[in-house]
Design a protein around this motif. Sequence first.
Motif, PDB file in Angstrom:
ATOM      1  N   GLY A 167       0.808  -1.210   0.000  1.00 50.33           N
ATOM      2  CA  GLY A 167       0.000   0.000   0.000  1.00 50.33           C
ATOM      3  C   GLY A 167       0.842   1.261   0.000  1.00 50.33           C
ATOM      4  O   GLY A 167       2.022   1.243   0.370  1.00 50.33           O
ATOM      5  N   GLU A 168       0.223   2.360  -0.402  1.00 48.86           N
ATOM      6  CA  GLU A 168       0.911   3.658  -0.461  1.00 48.86           C
ATOM      7  C   GLU A 168       0.083   4.686   0.300  1.00 48.86           C
ATOM      8  O   GLU A 168      -1.131   4.800   0.104  1.00 48.86           O
ATOM      9  CB  GLU A 168       1.067   4.095  -1.917  1.00 48.86           C
ATOM     10  N   ALA A 169       0.732   5.431   1.178  1.00 47.36           N
ATOM     11  CA  ALA A 169       0.030   6.459   1.936  1.00 47.36           C
ATOM     12  C   ALA A 169      -0.412   7.586   1.015  1.00 47.36           C
ATOM     13  O   ALA A 169       0.294   7.973   0.087  1.00 47.36           O
ATOM     14  CB  ALA A 169       0.934   7.010   3.034  1.00 47.36           C
ATOM     15  N   VAL A 170      -1.603   8.104   1.280  1.00 49.11           N
ATOM     16  CA  VAL A 170      -2.168   9.190   0.488  1.00 49.11           C
ATOM     17  C   VAL A 170      -2.142  10.475   1.309  1.00 49.11           C
ATOM     18  O   VAL A 170      -2.703  10.539   2.396  1.00 49.11           O
ATOM     19  CB  VAL A 170      -3.619   8.875   0.074  1.00 49.11           C
ATOM     20  N   GLY A 171      -1.489  11.501   0.790  1.00 53.62           N
ATOM     21  CA  GLY A 171      -1.495  12.811   1.411  1.00 53.62           C
ATOM     22  C   GLY A 171      -0.799  12.849   2.753  1.00 53.62           C
ATOM     23  O   GLY A 171       0.027  11.990   3.093  1.00 53.62           O
ATOM     24  N   VAL A 172      -1.107  13.874   3.520  1.00 53.62           N
ATOM     25  CA  VAL A 172      -0.595  14.060   4.875  1.00 53.62           C
ATOM     26  C   VAL A 172      -1.701  13.678   5.834  1.00 53.62           C
ATOM     27  O   VAL A 172      -2.834  14.133   5.702  1.00 53.62           O
ATOM     28  CB  VAL A 172      -0.150  15.519   5.102  1.00 53.62           C
ATOM     29  N   TRP A 173      -1.391  12.865   6.832  1.00 48.18           N
ATOM     30  CA  TRP A 173      -2.419  12.340   7.729  1.00 48.18           C
ATOM     31  C   TRP A 173      -2.675  13.322   8.868  1.00 48.18           C
ATOM     32  O   TRP A 173      -2.235  13.131   9.996  1.00 48.18           O
ATOM     33  CB  TRP A 173      -2.005  10.976   8.251  1.00 48.18           C
ATOM     34  N   ALA A 174      -3.409  14.366   8.543  1.00 45.96           N
ATOM     35  CA  ALA A 174      -3.749  15.371   9.544  1.00 45.96           C
ATOM     36  C   ALA A 174      -4.856  14.859  10.453  1.00 45.96           C
ATOM     37  O   ALA A 174      -5.610  13.966  10.098  1.00 45.96           O
ATOM     38  CB  ALA A 174      -4.186  16.655   8.851  1.00 45.96           C
ATOM     39  N   ALA A 175      -4.952  15.444  11.639  1.00 49.65           N
ATOM     40  CA  ALA A 175      -5.979  15.075  12.624  1.00 49.65           C
ATOM     41  C   ALA A 175      -5.984  13.573  12.824  1.00 49.65           C
ATOM     42  O   ALA A 175      -4.939  12.947  12.949  1.00 49.65           O
ATOM     43  CB  ALA A 175      -7.337  15.612  12.200  1.00 49.65           C
ATOM     44  N   ASP A 176      -7.178  12.960  12.838  1.00 49.01           N
ATOM     45  CA  ASP A 176      -7.265  11.531  13.141  1.00 49.01           C
ATOM     46  C   ASP A 176      -7.549  10.706  11.905  1.00 49.01           C
ATOM     47  O   ASP A 176      -7.785   9.503  12.005  1.00 49.01           O
ATOM     48  CB  ASP A 176      -8.360  11.282  14.187  1.00 49.01           C
ATOM     49  N   ASN A 177      -7.565  11.306  10.730  1.00 45.74           N
ATOM     50  CA  ASN A 177      -7.875  10.578   9.503  1.00 45.74           C
ATOM     51  C   ASN A 177      -6.620  10.017   8.861  1.00 45.74           C
ATOM     52  O   ASN A 177      -5.534  10.578   8.990  1.00 45.74           O
ATOM     53  CB  ASN A 177      -8.577  11.507   8.505  1.00 45.74           C
ATOM     54  N   ALA A 178      -6.772   8.881   8.166  1.00 42.90           N
ATOM     55  CA  ALA A 178      -5.655   8.281   7.441  1.00 42.90           C
ATOM     56  C   ALA A 178      -6.196   7.646   6.169  1.00 42.90           C
ATOM     57  O   ALA A 178      -7.360   7.228   6.114  1.00 42.90           O
ATOM     58  CB  ALA A 178      -4.953   7.232   8.300  1.00 42.90           C
ATOM     59  N   GLN A 179      -5.357   7.558   5.132  1.00 41.70           N
ATOM     60  CA  GLN A 179      -5.796   6.982   3.865  1.00 41.70           C
ATOM     61  C   GLN A 179      -4.632   6.271   3.192  1.00 41.70           C
ATOM     62  O   GLN A 179      -3.510   6.788   3.135  1.00 41.70           O
ATOM     63  CB  GLN A 179      -6.361   8.072   2.946  1.00 41.70           C
ATOM     64  N   MET A 180      -4.920   5.068   2.675  1.00 38.12           N
ATOM     65  CA  MET A 180      -3.948   4.283   1.914  1.00 38.12           C
ATOM     66  C   MET A 180      -4.554   3.936   0.564  1.00 38.12           C
ATOM     67  O   MET A 180      -5.776   3.806   0.428  1.00 38.12           O
ATOM     68  CB  MET A 180      -3.593   2.993   2.652  1.00 38.12           C
ATOM     69  N   PHE A 181      -3.674   3.761  -0.433  1.00 35.88           N
ATOM     70  CA  PHE A 181      -4.104   3.291  -1.756  1.00 35.88           C
ATOM     71  C   PHE A 181      -3.349   2.012  -2.083  1.00 35.88           C
ATOM     72  O   PHE A 181      -2.125   1.934  -1.914  1.00 35.88           O
ATOM     73  CB  PHE A 181      -3.823   4.346  -2.824  1.00 35.88           C
ATOM     74  N   HIS A 182      -4.089   1.014  -2.545  1.00 33.31           N
ATOM     75  CA  HIS A 182      -3.505  -0.258  -2.976  1.00 33.31           C
ATOM     76  C   HIS A 182      -3.825  -0.459  -4.445  1.00 33.31           C
ATOM     77  O   HIS A 182      -4.966  -0.239  -4.873  1.00 33.31           O
ATOM     78  CB  HIS A 182      -4.065  -1.422  -2.151  1.00 33.31           C
ATOM     79  N   PRO A 183      -2.850  -0.876  -5.247  1.00 33.98           N
ATOM     80  CA  PRO A 183      -3.070  -0.990  -6.692  1.00 33.98           C
ATOM     81  C   PRO A 183      -4.079  -2.075  -7.044  1.00 33.98           C
ATOM     82  O   PRO A 183      -4.417  -2.939  -6.228  1.00 33.98           O
ATOM     83  CB  PRO A 183      -1.675  -1.342  -7.226  1.00 33.98           C
ATOM     84  N   GLU A 184      -4.554  -2.021  -8.269  1.00 32.74           N
ATOM     85  CA  GLU A 184      -5.555  -2.978  -8.755  1.00 32.74           C
ATOM     86  C   GLU A 184      -5.070  -4.416  -8.633  1.00 32.74           C
ATOM     87  O   GLU A 184      -5.855  -5.341  -8.450  1.00 32.74           O
ATOM     88  CB  GLU A 184      -5.906  -2.652 -10.203  1.00 32.74           C
ATOM     89  N   SER A 185      -3.761  -4.615  -8.723  1.00 30.15           N
ATOM     90  CA  SER A 185      -3.189  -5.968  -8.650  1.00 30.15           C
ATOM     91  C   SER A 185      -3.215  -6.558  -7.249  1.00 30.15           C
ATOM     92  O   SER A 185      -2.963  -7.755  -7.067  1.00 30.15           O
ATOM     93  CB  SER A 185      -1.745  -5.950  -9.155  1.00 30.15           C
TER      94      SER A 185
END
Length: 433
Positions: free
Chosen positions: A96-114
């Motif tokens: 997975g790859e982290a998306v953006g800056v993890w401000a406050a309590d939110n977090a986001q990851m992106f995983h490729p189609e594969s």
Amino acid sequence: MASEPPTGAYIPGTFDTERRSAAGLPLALIEQWRDTGQSHEDARRLLGRYATRGYSVVSDSAGLTKLSQRLGLLEVLALIDRPKRILHARARAIGGEAVGVWAADNAQMFHPESADAGVLLSALLKVQDEIERSCRVRIGIGAHFGSFYGLAGGLYGPEADAIEDIAENHTEGGELAVTGAVVDRLPPGHSFVLRRKDGPESLVGAVYHVLDGPRPDDARPVEDLRYPIPYSAAFYADLLRLERCPEDVELAGRLAAEHLRDRTVVLVERSVAAAETPELGLLRGLALSAVLRETGLVFMPARGAVEIKIAGPLALYLFEEAAPAVRFARRLRAGLAEHEIVCRIGVAAGLVLAGETPGGGWDVAGAPVNLASKMAQDLGRPGRVYLSEAVHERLGEAVHERLGEAECESAQLDGFASVRRTVSGVEMTFFEG
């Protein structure tokens, strides 16, 4: 100037405001859009190069309302740090790859189609296990497989917005919620236990609660990879010290005196552009955000203020003093109206944590951010400016002290009426004008 250590409770829900993970605007794309006929075909052509498919995994902390009633800002930031580290490490371990800056309590990851859907769900179940075992704060996680646009370090588009809404507003602490698109990619005969969540289908279809399933077979502790923190390296080192010694009142007070400052926050929410297609809506919205940014820069004073971020329909600014902040809010409202953009603005003052991020931008956290959001977004009417009690009081003091003519102009309170409302069980008084 340094402030005294905070006393009393912070406003409940301080860290529950919905925020995009990415702070920037894709300015080159916006300029290209401005040079076209701005048709649906133009939108599809420009966005096509940014299209991607894969899994968006979004998390949001639970239970912070009660914690923020009895803990200070730094203590809460220390509590939400470890869950983000656990999610980041587990997700990175499977590609997975982290998306953006993890401000406050939110977090986001992106995983490729594969990526394998079963492997992803196993890893996320393990994340919830580890957080339950070792953290005082739990998180809800939402995952969706679909199509997105990767712009300025963030994921955009209706499907990106939909899974963020699911994680933010429709999950509980410890829950893993996935869309039907993720379930459809599981192999036949899988051993995950799923239960369809009640309620109407979202834009991305049915949503399922993952009740149980296989976990990764590893006994070793996960490598503690650092997530994309929104803090300076020096502050983060202090935050880790507080995380290791959560009961050290002396340490918490000393760090608060060192890092927190009394500032005024201006939060602006612009109107949303109507559009016939998602592609048109996305680019029209980005173009409006660019106008918001350009207009804000025209009216910002040369000193004592900084633009924090422009994200989606929101803009956030930070001022050293209340009077210039209110003058800016009024002028920005009028300037946007000349572009036929309606906005609502919240202005609140108090102790915040603010500073440059490792990537070169700025970020801010604290009760005034939440209060400005509550006044403008949750309770505000289009075309109005809202002042917190603290801001109203400070402007009144400025008038009383008969400051310079320009300052007195900005501090005029004529036209502002007191409003009392209750939000999430908390009674609020603020001023509308």
